[in-house]
Design a protein around this motif. Sequence first.
Motif, PDB file in Angstrom:
ATOM      1  N   SER A  36       0.833  -1.210   0.000  1.00  0.00           N
ATOM      2  CA  SER A  36       0.000   0.000   0.000  1.00  0.00           C
ATOM      3  C   SER A  36       0.864   1.255   0.000  1.00  0.00           C
ATOM      4  O   SER A  36       0.538   2.241  -0.661  1.00  0.00           O
ATOM      5  CB  SER A  36      -0.962   0.006   1.183  1.00  0.00           C
ATOM      6  N   ILE A  37       1.979   1.214   0.714  1.00  0.00           N
ATOM      7  CA  ILE A  37       2.894   2.362   0.727  1.00  0.00           C
ATOM      8  C   ILE A  37       3.580   2.520  -0.622  1.00  0.00           C
ATOM      9  O   ILE A  37       3.619   3.619  -1.197  1.00  0.00           O
ATOM     10  CB  ILE A  37       3.927   2.207   1.866  1.00  0.00           C
ATOM     11  N   GLU A  38       4.131   1.423  -1.149  1.00  0.00           N
ATOM     12  CA  GLU A  38       4.847   1.480  -2.428  1.00  0.00           C
ATOM     13  C   GLU A  38       3.946   1.904  -3.587  1.00  0.00           C
ATOM     14  O   GLU A  38       4.367   2.638  -4.471  1.00  0.00           O
ATOM     15  CB  GLU A  38       5.476   0.118  -2.754  1.00  0.00           C
ATOM     16  N   ALA A  39       2.701   1.416  -3.587  1.00  0.00           N
ATOM     17  CA  ALA A  39       1.776   1.694  -4.689  1.00  0.00           C
ATOM     18  C   ALA A  39       0.917   2.931  -4.445  1.00  0.00           C
ATOM     19  O   ALA A  39       0.176   3.352  -5.319  1.00  0.00           O
ATOM     20  CB  ALA A  39       0.879   0.487  -4.934  1.00  0.00           C
ATOM     21  N   ALA A  91       1.456  -3.311 -10.052  1.00  0.00           N
ATOM     22  CA  ALA A  91       2.493  -3.985 -10.830  1.00  0.00           C
ATOM     23  C   ALA A  91       3.830  -3.266 -10.706  1.00  0.00           C
ATOM     24  O   ALA A  91       4.872  -3.910 -10.537  1.00  0.00           O
ATOM     25  CB  ALA A  91       2.063  -4.083 -12.301  1.00  0.00           C
ATOM     26  N   SER A  92       3.810  -1.952 -10.760  1.00  0.00           N
ATOM     27  CA  SER A  92       5.052  -1.187 -10.623  1.00  0.00           C
ATOM     28  C   SER A  92       5.677  -1.397  -9.250  1.00  0.00           C
ATOM     29  O   SER A  92       6.896  -1.566  -9.134  1.00  0.00           O
ATOM     30  CB  SER A  92       4.792   0.303 -10.853  1.00  0.00           C
ATOM     31  N   ALA A  93       4.869  -1.404  -8.217  1.00  0.00           N
ATOM     32  CA  ALA A  93       5.368  -1.603  -6.860  1.00  0.00           C
ATOM     33  C   ALA A  93       5.972  -2.995  -6.687  1.00  0.00           C
ATOM     34  O   ALA A  93       6.921  -3.176  -5.928  1.00  0.00           O
ATOM     35  CB  ALA A  93       4.253  -1.384  -5.849  1.00  0.00           C
ATOM     36  N   LEU A  94       5.431  -3.975  -7.409  1.00  0.00           N
ATOM     37  CA  LEU A  94       5.918  -5.353  -7.329  1.00  0.00           C
ATOM     38  C   LEU A  94       6.986  -5.664  -8.375  1.00  0.00           C
ATOM     39  O   LEU A  94       7.509  -6.789  -8.412  1.00  0.00           O
ATOM     40  CB  LEU A  94       4.749  -6.328  -7.499  1.00  0.00           C
TER      41      LEU A  94
END
Length: 54
Positions: free
Chosen positions: A7-10, A36-39
């Motif tokens: 949730s923080i990354e995305a 997808a970008s965060a992962l």
Amino acid sequence: MSQHDLSIEADIPKNQIGRIERAEINTTVITLHKIASALNVDVASLVNPHSNQT
């Protein structure tokens, strides 16, 4: 990766991540792209996890 970290990354609320994961809601292409970008994966691998297997 935990839902909290994702949730923080995305930049998506944690409760929304959980609802998407449990298939309680449909999401937008923009949100899929953020996840997808965060992962560090392609959007296709989120909607079809077997798309990158040979």
